[in-house]
Write an enzyme that holds these catalytic residues in place. Sequence first.
Site, PDB file in Angstrom:
ATOM      1  N   GLU A 179      29.095  12.083   9.999  1.00  0.00           N
ATOM      2  CA  GLU A 179      29.317  12.317  11.421  1.00  0.00           C
ATOM      3  C   GLU A 179      28.022  12.035  12.183  1.00  0.00           C
ATOM      4  OE1 GLU A 179      32.587  15.906  10.733  1.00  0.00           O
ATOM      5  OE2 GLU A 179      30.475  16.377  11.112  1.00  0.00           O
TER       6      GLU A 179
ATOM      7  N   ASP B  85       0.844  -1.200   0.000  1.00  0.00           N
ATOM      8  CA  ASP B  85       0.000   0.000   0.000  1.00  0.00           C
ATOM      9  C   ASP B  85       0.878   1.247   0.000  1.00  0.00           C
ATOM     10  OD1 ASP B  85      -1.782   2.045   0.381  1.00  0.00           O
ATOM     11  OD2 ASP B  85      -2.369   1.440   2.410  1.00  0.00           O
TER      12      ASP B  85
ATOM     13  N   GLU C  16      31.556  11.345   4.236  1.00  0.00           N
ATOM     14  CA  GLU C  16      32.050  11.271   5.612  1.00  0.00           C
ATOM     15  C   GLU C  16      30.878  11.615   6.531  1.00  0.00           C
ATOM     16  OE1 GLU C  16      35.137  14.162   5.788  1.00  0.00           O
ATOM     17  OE2 GLU C  16      36.511  13.035   4.493  1.00  0.00           O
TER      18      GLU C  16
ATOM     19  N   GLU D  68      35.424  17.984  -2.575  1.00  0.00           N
ATOM     20  CA  GLU D  68      34.679  17.694  -1.348  1.00  0.00           C
ATOM     21  C   GLU D  68      33.631  18.782  -1.141  1.00  0.00           C
ATOM     22  OE1 GLU D  68      35.462  17.362   3.495  1.00  0.00           O
ATOM     23  OE2 GLU D  68      37.028  18.096   2.147  1.00  0.00           O
TER      24      GLU D  68
ATOM     25  N   ARG E  31      38.989  24.982   5.100  1.00  0.00           N
ATOM     26  CA  ARG E  31      37.784  24.252   5.468  1.00  0.00           C
ATOM     27  C   ARG E  31      36.595  25.154   5.785  1.00  0.00           C
ATOM     28  NH1 ARG E  31      41.481  20.158   6.313  1.00  0.00           N
ATOM     29  NH2 ARG E  31      40.612  18.045   6.234  1.00  0.00           N
TER      30      ARG E  31
ATOM     31  N   GLU F 217      32.914   9.710  13.684  1.00  0.00           N
ATOM     32  CA  GLU F 217      32.878   9.662  12.227  1.00  0.00           C
ATOM     33  C   GLU F 217      33.438   8.328  11.759  1.00  0.00           C
ATOM     34  OE1 GLU F 217      34.143  13.174  10.000  1.00  0.00           O
ATOM     35  OE2 GLU F 217      35.451  11.884   8.788  1.00  0.00           O
TER      36      GLU F 217
ATOM     37  N   HIS G 129      30.244  15.485   4.673  1.00  0.00           N
ATOM     38  CA  HIS G 129      31.133  15.974   3.622  1.00  0.00           C
ATOM     39  C   HIS G 129      31.196  14.913   2.540  1.00  0.00           C
ATOM     40  CE1 HIS G 129      33.287  18.111   7.201  1.00  0.00           C
ATOM     41  NE2 HIS G 129      32.120  18.659   6.912  1.00  0.00           N
TER      42      HIS G 129
ATOM     43  N   GLU H  34      35.225  12.681  16.689  1.00  0.00           N
ATOM     44  CA  GLU H  34      35.175  13.985  16.027  1.00  0.00           C
ATOM     45  C   GLU H  34      35.379  15.118  17.041  1.00  0.00           C
ATOM     46  OE1 GLU H  34      35.104  16.143  13.769  1.00  0.00           O
ATOM     47  OE2 GLU H  34      35.338  14.889  12.001  1.00  0.00           O
TER      48      GLU H  34
ATOM     49  N   ARG I 113      30.945  20.291   1.236  1.00  0.00           N
ATOM     50  CA  ARG I 113      30.957  20.205   2.691  1.00  0.00           C
ATOM     51  C   ARG I 113      29.632  20.560   3.379  1.00  0.00           C
ATOM     52  NH1 ARG I 113      35.637  19.864   5.197  1.00  0.00           N
ATOM     53  NH2 ARG I 113      35.052  21.258   6.906  1.00  0.00           N
TER      54      ARG I 113
END
Length: 444
Positions: A135, A55, A133, A333, A313, A193, A242, A186, A335
């Site tokens: 976390e 359903d 990655e 990457e 970063r 992580e 990330h 972390e 982020r």
Amino acid sequence: MPCSCKTPEDVLRVCKENRVKFIRLWFTDVLGSLKSFAIPFEELETALYEGMGFDGSSVKGFARIDESDMVALPDPATFQLLPWRSGEEKVGRMFCDILNPDGTPFEGDPRYVLKRNLKRLAEKGYTFYVGPELEFFYFKSDKEPVPLDRGGYFDLTTLDAASDLRRDTIRTLEEMGIRVEYSHHEVAYSQHEIDLRYADALTMADNVMTYRIVVKEIAQKYGVYATFMPKPIMGINGSGMHTHQSLFRGDTNAFFDPHDPYFLSDVAKKYIAGILRYAREIALVTNQWVNSYKRLVPGYEAPVYICWARRNRSALVRVPMYKPGKEKATRIEVRHPDPACNPYLAFAVMLAAGMAGVEGNYELPEPVERDVYHMSPEERKALGIESLPGSLKEAIDCALESKLLRETLGEHVFTYLIESKLVEWDEYRVVVHPYEIERYLPIL
């Protein structure tokens, strides 16, 4: 050992050899919640060749009650035994594609949304690889966010109360054929992580869904609670996802150029430009909850400002330099996604944004190698650096105007996502929060 099934016959053989009694069929709703129902072994052959009806009106974002019949067709390549359901009668699982009764793909199935976008990419000769990655936090219960430890980044022994949990989680993932690169404590208290080894986007989306349930199952085994909530505690870092990504043509990394100062090809630069151009429009998918925007604030390592860099970063897109000049390792990457997103939709919209840049020949601005958090608004404006949406409502408004998002998700998923998020925002904005009581009640 992990199962390596490819065909329905492989699944039937493995189940007989391992005395599998029940098979769980997995899929997700539009918001990324894992759904499951079990069938006995005796029904497995029928399920593999014909699918199992259910359903769809009871699943968020699927179908109205007057068109509720759906079919879940298991993907044999995703069959694995569930290690936490060991014993004489073992349990297996497969991810499913959701079909209409006539056998056509259901447009509201997030797995189909990703597969549709990957098919377009394959027609251009590319394969999309991702390595997220994720976390997450361990807490004493799901009632309040009480940390298990006071550890920080890469802390060991007494400051890391969950090394055994992570070890058992990694063992379980590897038993299910999911490769892990590394794990660690972390930055925030009780935050952890576990990084997955890169894979093609469809496999990885399935792996992310498996990862989240494995983390929670192992935590429950230890009597604690694991959460992928983006920002459960005020004043410390939230959890991100990330997402490392690259495009390959066969065995050749289309993002690599040995002669470029950044080792980035023109394809990679245009792809990054596309991600930057559409970051605000796709935020409703990569960061879909009210709580997501509590994480996306300056000062806690989460990206807020739309720019790119190599080692910085604070940028939204980073080009990792762990192995500069190595072709296979060249990637970008992204982020800003968080681990509570729907990975099928998140991978699809990031791919679409990047490919819009490639196909539109977007020009990549210069990298920003300064801490963007400490720039003045005037400095950021001079560099053309915009911000991600500051709230779920702003993200909804950006999404509503996005032709790219509508085309990538399809009308069904796009419409439901907007409607669902508007309801969430309305429910949130009428709540009187403890902050308001503490701040205003004594003075107003």
